[in-house]
Every structure is written in structure tokens, then in C-alpha cells.
Design a protein around this motif. Structure first.
Motif, mmCIF file in Angstrom:
data_model
loop_
_atom_site.group_PDB
_atom_site.id
_atom_site.type_symbol
_atom_site.label_atom_id
_atom_site.label_comp_id
_atom_site.label_asym_id
_atom_site.label_seq_id
_atom_site.Cartn_x
_atom_site.Cartn_y
_atom_site.Cartn_z
ATOM 1 N N LEU A 165 -9.791 2.620 -2.664
ATOM 2 C CA LEU A 165 -10.443 3.871 -2.283
ATOM 3 C C LEU A 165 -9.435 5.007 -2.144
ATOM 4 N N ILE A 166 -8.234 4.701 -1.667
ATOM 5 C CA ILE A 166 -7.195 5.723 -1.595
ATOM 6 C C ILE A 166 -6.831 6.217 -2.991
ATOM 7 N N ALA A 167 -6.702 5.271 -3.936
ATOM 8 C CA ALA A 167 -6.351 5.644 -5.305
ATOM 9 C C ALA A 167 -7.427 6.521 -5.944
ATOM 10 N N VAL A 168 -8.708 6.253 -5.613
ATOM 11 C CA VAL A 168 -9.789 7.008 -6.247
ATOM 12 C C VAL A 168 -10.034 8.334 -5.536
ATOM 13 N N PHE A 169 -10.263 8.298 -4.210
ATOM 14 C CA PHE A 169 -10.720 9.488 -3.498
ATOM 15 C C PHE A 169 -9.584 10.357 -2.943
ATOM 16 N N ALA A 170 -8.428 9.766 -2.678
ATOM 17 C CA ALA A 170 -7.324 10.552 -2.132
ATOM 18 C C ALA A 170 -6.354 11.009 -3.210
ATOM 19 N N ILE A 171 -6.003 10.112 -4.125
ATOM 20 C CA ILE A 171 -5.020 10.462 -5.158
ATOM 21 C C ILE A 171 -5.695 11.010 -6.411
ATOM 22 N N GLY A 172 -6.725 10.298 -6.898
ATOM 23 C CA GLY A 172 -7.370 10.715 -8.133
ATOM 24 C C GLY A 172 -8.202 11.979 -7.981
ATOM 25 N N LEU A 173 -9.158 11.959 -7.065
ATOM 26 C CA LEU A 173 -10.071 13.085 -6.888
ATOM 27 C C LEU A 173 -9.602 14.093 -5.834
ATOM 28 N N ALA A 174 -8.701 13.676 -4.949
ATOM 29 C CA ALA A 174 -8.174 14.544 -3.879
ATOM 30 C C ALA A 174 -9.296 15.104 -3.006
ATOM 31 N N TRP A 175 -10.307 14.274 -2.736
ATOM 32 C CA TRP A 175 -11.404 14.692 -1.882
ATOM 33 C C TRP A 175 -11.138 14.390 -0.409
ATOM 34 N N LEU A 176 -10.479 13.273 -0.136
ATOM 35 C CA LEU A 176 -10.302 12.805 1.238
ATOM 36 C C LEU A 176 -8.830 12.522 1.505
ATOM 37 N N PRO A 177 -8.384 12.666 2.759
ATOM 38 C CA PRO A 177 -6.981 12.367 3.083
ATOM 39 C C PRO A 177 -6.735 10.861 3.138
ATOM 40 N N SER A 178 -5.560 10.464 2.656
ATOM 41 C CA SER A 178 -5.193 9.046 2.714
ATOM 42 C C SER A 178 -4.667 8.654 4.088
ATOM 43 N N ASN A 179 -4.147 9.617 4.843
ATOM 44 C CA ASN A 179 -3.649 9.371 6.195
ATOM 45 C C ASN A 179 -4.737 9.740 7.185
ATOM 46 N N SER A 180 -5.138 8.770 7.982
ATOM 47 C CA SER A 180 -6.270 8.967 8.899
ATOM 48 C C SER A 180 -5.818 9.196 10.328
ATOM 49 N N SER A 181 -4.696 9.851 10.514
ATOM 50 C CA SER A 181 -4.221 10.143 11.869
ATOM 51 C C SER A 181 -5.161 11.140 12.542
ATOM 52 N N VAL A 182 -5.586 10.821 13.746
ATOM 53 C CA VAL A 182 -6.449 11.704 14.530
ATOM 54 C C VAL A 182 -5.782 11.976 15.873
#
Length: 329
Positions: A165-182
Motif C-alpha cells: 500500500l505504501i508503494a501504491v498510495f504513498a510512492i506511486g500515486l502520492a495520495w497518502l503519507p507513508s509516515n503515520s506519526s501523529v
């Protein structure tokens, strides 16, 4: 009428008795788990004081730190001291930071509960929808297609699906952050955006099992003779499924839902490390690398307590959904 009233009076008492028995068994199990946790940590190779001071530490410095941390005391005494402190709300101090563990543990636990709750908010309705769809069109192409998808999600490990999911949505599409620090200062929107990928990973992890068990419970109820009678009376398959089959299948469905929610609190350990989410699992893994024994013990015991309580909740919900189980017949 008299027989029915006497039975209705006996059922709550029997339910309370069963809850008391399960609570007592859970406390005994926690005692055994605490002994296993403590013994397992003691058997780990190396010395926590040496790990804290580093390789250049002298034997005198290591001995002094062992005395300061109480590691020179007998193991049985340290185990009783740890349990008595936990019962009093004192979770001890961290070996690495020398700060109280309780406040950090509460913050990390709230983050993990938020992630598990958000996952349940999406996973439970989606699993019910998939299970209903498969049962409604049993043996047809929607059932086969959804079964292929759910069985694929079950076969994927959490860390693999997380990285995918990181490869698709964070790196490929850049829709979501790969680091989930809150953090506490984040807005609700930013927090939800940061939790999106770990929530999606956990949803995929539990979706297959919950939807398949929902389908199995509904299909099993559909095979009853009274379902054929309802169909012969002219009721549509959809009406039979939702008005007659579903009420009889709620017991096992709710039971498997709650059990999967209990698994969520344990399964977050891997997912939190993949996405660097500041929850209880990340805290536990960081403490293992630092040989921070009190933190490891507290985190493991807390996860075990949550798992036991949620399994107790699953048993109670199953009894409420099917009161016949109270009579042992």
C-alpha cells in the motif's frame, strides 16, 4: 406463565455467574501470562545495564547500574514487586529514560485504540456487506469474485500488504503519507490522513476472516428447513435472508467480529512498526531493541489483558444473542 417468569429470573443470574467465572479465569490467566512474560524476558541473552551503558562500560559501572535498577535482587522478588505496582497503578520507570512509564503507556494505548477503533468502523460494516452479498448470491459470480478477493487478503501478511500500500498510495500515486506519526497538536483531518494507510492495512487483514465467517453463518442458517418453507410461501430470497436468516445467524457473526477486534489490538504491533505509528506496538518494539524490561513487561501484560477482556465480551455477546447456550442444551 409461572415457568416463563422463573426462567427469566434465572437467566440474568446464570449470565452474571458465567461472567464472574470468566473474569476469575481471566485473572488467573493474566497471572500465568505475567509469569511467562517475566521469565521470558529474564532468559534473554545479555544484560540490560550493559545495553544501556554500551560496550565501553566498565564492570564497576555495570554493577552500579544493576544495583540502581534493582537487577541485583532475586527474580521472584522483582516479579512480585512488579505485579504489586501494576495493581496499584504504578507501572514503574523506564530503564532508558528513567521516566514514569504510566503516562507514556496511556498515550500510546490511546493511539492504538484510536487506530483499532477507526479500523473497526470501516472493517465491520464492509465485512457484513461482503458476507451478505456472498450469501445472497451463493455459488454465482459475485460470490466467487468476492471469495477470491477475501481469501487473497487473508493470505497476505500485514507487513507485506502495508509495504504494498505504501508503494501504491504513498510512492506511486502520492495520495497518502507513508509516515503515520501523529501528535496531540494535529488537526482531526491531518490525523485521519496519517492513519489512513495503517487503517487500510488492518482492514484488509481482518476483512477476509470476518466476511468469510459471516458468509458461513448465513449459509448454514439458509440450509434450515424453515427457509425452504418461507420461500415456498412466496417470500423473496432477499427478504428471507434479512428478515429470517440474519436474526438466527447473529450469534456466531457477532462472536467472530468481537474476536477479530481483539486480534486488532495484538495485530497493530506489526502494522505500527511498518508505518512508524506512535502506538503501543511501536513502543513495545522500541523497548525490545533497548532492552527496556519494565516497558516490555507492561506493554505485553496490557495487550494480554485487552485480548482477554475482548474475548470475554465475545462470549457474553454470544450468550446474549443466543440465550439457549445458557442452559447447556
Amino acid at each position: 406463565m409461572t415457568v416463563q417468569r422463573s426462567r427469566s429470573r434465572r437467566v440474568p443470574f446464570t449470565l452474571l455467574t458465567l461472567i464472574g467465572q470468566r473474569l476469575l479465569a481471566g485473572l488467573l490467566m493474566l497471572l500465568v501470562v505475567s509469569a511467562i512474560i517475566f521469565t521470558g524476558i529474564q532468559l534473554l541473552p545479555g544484560n540490560p545495564a550493559s545495553a544501556i551503558l554500551g560496550q565501553t562500560a566498565t564492570p564497576q559501572a555495570v554493577a552500579a547500574l544493576n544495583q540502581q535498577l534493582g537487577l541485583d535482587q532475586p527474580a521472584i522478588g522483582r516479579w512480585f514487586g512488579w505485579l504489586s505496582g501494576v495493581l496499584q497503578g504504578d507501572f514503574g520507570r523506564s530503564f532508558s529514560t528513567r521516566e514514569p512509564i504510566g503516562p507514556v503507556l496511556a498515550e500510546r494505548l490511546s493511539n492504538s485504540l484510536a487506530l483499532a477503533g477507526l479500523t473497526a468502523l470501516f472493517a465491520v460494516p464492509l465485512s457484513l456487506l461482503v458476507g451478505f452479498t456472498c450469501a445472497r448470491w451463493q455459488g454465482r459470480w459475485p460470490d466467487r469474485l468476492l471469495n477470491l478477493f477475501t481469501r487473497s487478503t487473508v493470505s497476505l501478511p500485514e507487513f507485506f500488504s502495508g509495504y504494498l500500500l505504501i508503494a501504491v498510495f504513498a510512492i506511486g500515486l502520492a495520495w497518502l503519507p507513508s509516515n503515520s506519526s501523529v501528535s496531540s497538536g494535529m488537526s482531526a483531518g491531518d490525523r485521519l490522513l496519517a492513519m489512513a494507510l495503517p487503517c487500510l492495512t488492518l482492514t484488509l487483514a481482518v476483512l477476509g476472516h470476518m466476511s468469510n465467517m459471516t458468509r458461513a453463518a448465513l449459509v448454514n442458517a439458509q440450509n434450515a428447513a424453515w427457509v425452504d418453507t418461507a420461500l415456498l410461501k412466496g417470500l423473496s430470497p432477499g427478504a428471507v435472508l434479512f428478515r429470517h436468516v440474519l436474526p438466527n445467524a447473529w450469534g456466531p457473526i457477532i462472536n467472530v467480529m468481537v474476536i477479530n477486534l481483539a486480534w486488532l489490538m495484538v495485530g497493530v504491533v506489526i502494522v505500527e512498526n511498518v508505518f512508524v505509528y506512535p502506538g503501543l506496538g511501536q513502543y513495545l518494539v522500541d523497548s525490545i531493541s533497548k532492552r527496556d524490561m519494565p516497558v516490555i513487561q507492561d506493554c505485553a501484560l496490557l495487550l494480554a489483558a485487552i485480548y482477554i477482556l475482548l474475548n470475554l465480551l465475545a462470549d457474553v455477546v454470544a450468550l446474549l444473542a443466543n440465550p439457549r447456550l445458557l442452559h447447556g442444551r
